[in-house]
Design a protein around this motif. Structure first.
Motif, short mmCIF file in Angstrom:
data_model
loop_
_atom_site.label_atom_id
_atom_site.label_comp_id
_atom_site.label_asym_id
_atom_site.label_seq_id
_atom_site.Cartn_x
_atom_site.Cartn_y
_atom_site.Cartn_z
N LEU A 109 0.84 -1.19 0.00
CA LEU A 109 0.00 0.00 0.00
C LEU A 109 0.88 1.24 0.00
CD1 LEU A 109 -2.54 -1.07 2.76
CD2 LEU A 109 -2.74 -1.38 0.29
N HIS A 110 0.62 2.14 -0.92
CA HIS A 110 1.35 3.41 -1.00
C HIS A 110 0.49 4.48 -0.34
CE1 HIS A 110 4.45 1.79 -3.66
NE2 HIS A 110 3.46 1.04 -4.13
N LEU A 111 0.97 5.00 0.77
CA LEU A 111 0.21 5.96 1.57
C LEU A 111 1.01 7.25 1.67
CD1 LEU A 111 -0.64 3.46 4.43
CD2 LEU A 111 -2.08 4.06 2.50
N SER A 112 0.63 8.23 0.89
CA SER A 112 1.33 9.51 0.95
C SER A 112 0.36 10.61 1.33
CB SER A 112 1.99 9.82 -0.40
OG SER A 112 1.01 9.88 -1.41
N GLY A 113 0.88 11.70 1.83
CA GLY A 113 0.06 12.85 2.17
C GLY A 113 -0.66 12.73 3.50
N LEU A 114 -0.24 11.81 4.35
CA LEU A 114 -0.88 11.63 5.65
C LEU A 114 -0.18 12.47 6.71
CD1 LEU A 114 -1.33 7.76 5.70
CD2 LEU A 114 -3.07 9.48 5.20
N ALA A 115 -0.95 12.95 7.67
CA ALA A 115 -0.37 13.65 8.81
C ALA A 115 0.29 12.63 9.74
CB ALA A 115 -1.45 14.41 9.55
N ASN A 116 1.28 13.07 10.49
CA ASN A 116 1.88 12.20 11.50
C ASN A 116 0.82 11.81 12.52
OD1 ASN A 116 4.40 12.32 10.37
ND2 ASN A 116 5.15 13.90 11.74
N GLY A 117 0.90 10.59 13.01
CA GLY A 117 -0.03 10.18 14.05
C GLY A 117 -0.50 8.75 13.87
N PRO A 118 -1.46 8.34 14.73
CA PRO A 118 -1.94 6.96 14.70
C PRO A 118 -3.01 6.73 13.63
CG PRO A 118 -2.99 8.16 16.48
CD PRO A 118 -2.00 9.11 15.85
N TYR A 119 -3.00 5.52 13.10
CA TYR A 119 -3.99 5.10 12.10
C TYR A 119 -4.38 3.66 12.39
CZ TYR A 119 -2.85 9.28 9.54
OH TYR A 119 -2.67 10.59 9.19
N LEU A 120 -5.51 3.25 11.84
CA LEU A 120 -5.98 1.88 11.97
C LEU A 120 -6.09 1.30 10.57
CD1 LEU A 120 -7.29 -0.22 14.03
CD2 LEU A 120 -9.43 0.55 13.06
N LEU A 121 -5.49 0.14 10.36
CA LEU A 121 -5.60 -0.57 9.09
C LEU A 121 -6.49 -1.77 9.34
CD1 LEU A 121 -4.37 -0.34 6.22
CD2 LEU A 121 -2.78 -2.13 6.92
N ARG A 122 -7.67 -1.78 8.70
CA ARG A 122 -8.63 -2.88 8.86
C ARG A 122 -8.51 -3.78 7.63
NH1 ARG A 122 -14.14 -1.34 11.18
NH2 ARG A 122 -12.86 -1.65 13.03
N VAL A 123 -8.22 -5.05 7.87
CA VAL A 123 -8.03 -6.03 6.79
C VAL A 123 -9.10 -7.09 6.92
CG1 VAL A 123 -6.43 -7.66 5.72
CG2 VAL A 123 -5.55 -5.60 6.87
N ARG A 124 -9.86 -7.31 5.83
CA ARG A 124 -10.90 -8.35 5.81
C ARG A 124 -10.56 -9.36 4.71
NH1 ARG A 124 -14.84 -3.83 5.70
NH2 ARG A 124 -15.37 -3.42 7.85
N VAL A 125 -10.59 -10.62 5.10
CA VAL A 125 -10.41 -11.73 4.15
C VAL A 125 -11.53 -12.71 4.46
CG1 VAL A 125 -8.91 -13.56 3.31
CG2 VAL A 125 -7.91 -11.40 4.09
N GLY A 126 -12.47 -12.83 3.53
CA GLY A 126 -13.62 -13.69 3.78
C GLY A 126 -14.40 -13.17 4.98
N SER A 127 -14.66 -14.03 5.95
CA SER A 127 -15.40 -13.63 7.14
C SER A 127 -14.48 -13.19 8.28
CB SER A 127 -16.30 -14.78 7.61
OG SER A 127 -15.50 -15.89 7.97
N HIS A 128 -13.18 -13.16 8.03
CA HIS A 128 -12.20 -12.79 9.06
C HIS A 128 -11.82 -11.32 8.92
CE1 HIS A 128 -11.71 -16.96 10.22
NE2 HIS A 128 -11.61 -17.26 8.93
N GLN A 129 -11.66 -10.66 10.06
CA GLN A 129 -11.26 -9.26 10.07
C GLN A 129 -10.18 -9.07 11.11
OE1 GLN A 129 -14.23 -6.05 10.07
NE2 GLN A 129 -13.31 -5.39 12.00
#
Length: 75
Positions: A46-66
């Motif tokens: 994942l290429h993530l540019s232009g974000l402010a410094n700080g915390p983020y949450l990455l939510r990943v879903r595969v099938g019924s699993h998260q």
């Protein structure tokens, strides 16, 4: 990985051949970006540019699993 990150995140260990949905959320829970991949190849970059410094949450879903991963963006 890496965490903390600057502009690129690599996710390994995704089950090959399955649909993957990914959301990047800010500290308030707002969805900033989302990706849908019809078939996983096991690794996602994942290429993530232009974000402010700080915390983020990455939510990943595969099938019924998260899974929610806490990330820290630094310059």
């Amino acid at each position: 990985y890496p965490n903390p990150f600057r502009e690129v995140i690599t996710m390994d260990g995704l089950p090959p051949g399955q649909a993957v949905q990914v959301e990047l959320r800010d500290a308030l829970g707002r969805v900033l970006q989302d990706w849908d991949q019809a078939t996983s190849l096991g690794t996602q970059v994942l290429h993530l540019s232009g974000l402010a410094n700080g915390p983020y949450l990455l939510r990943v879903r595969v099938g019924s699993h998260q899974r929610d991963l806490r990330l820290l963006h630094v310059e």
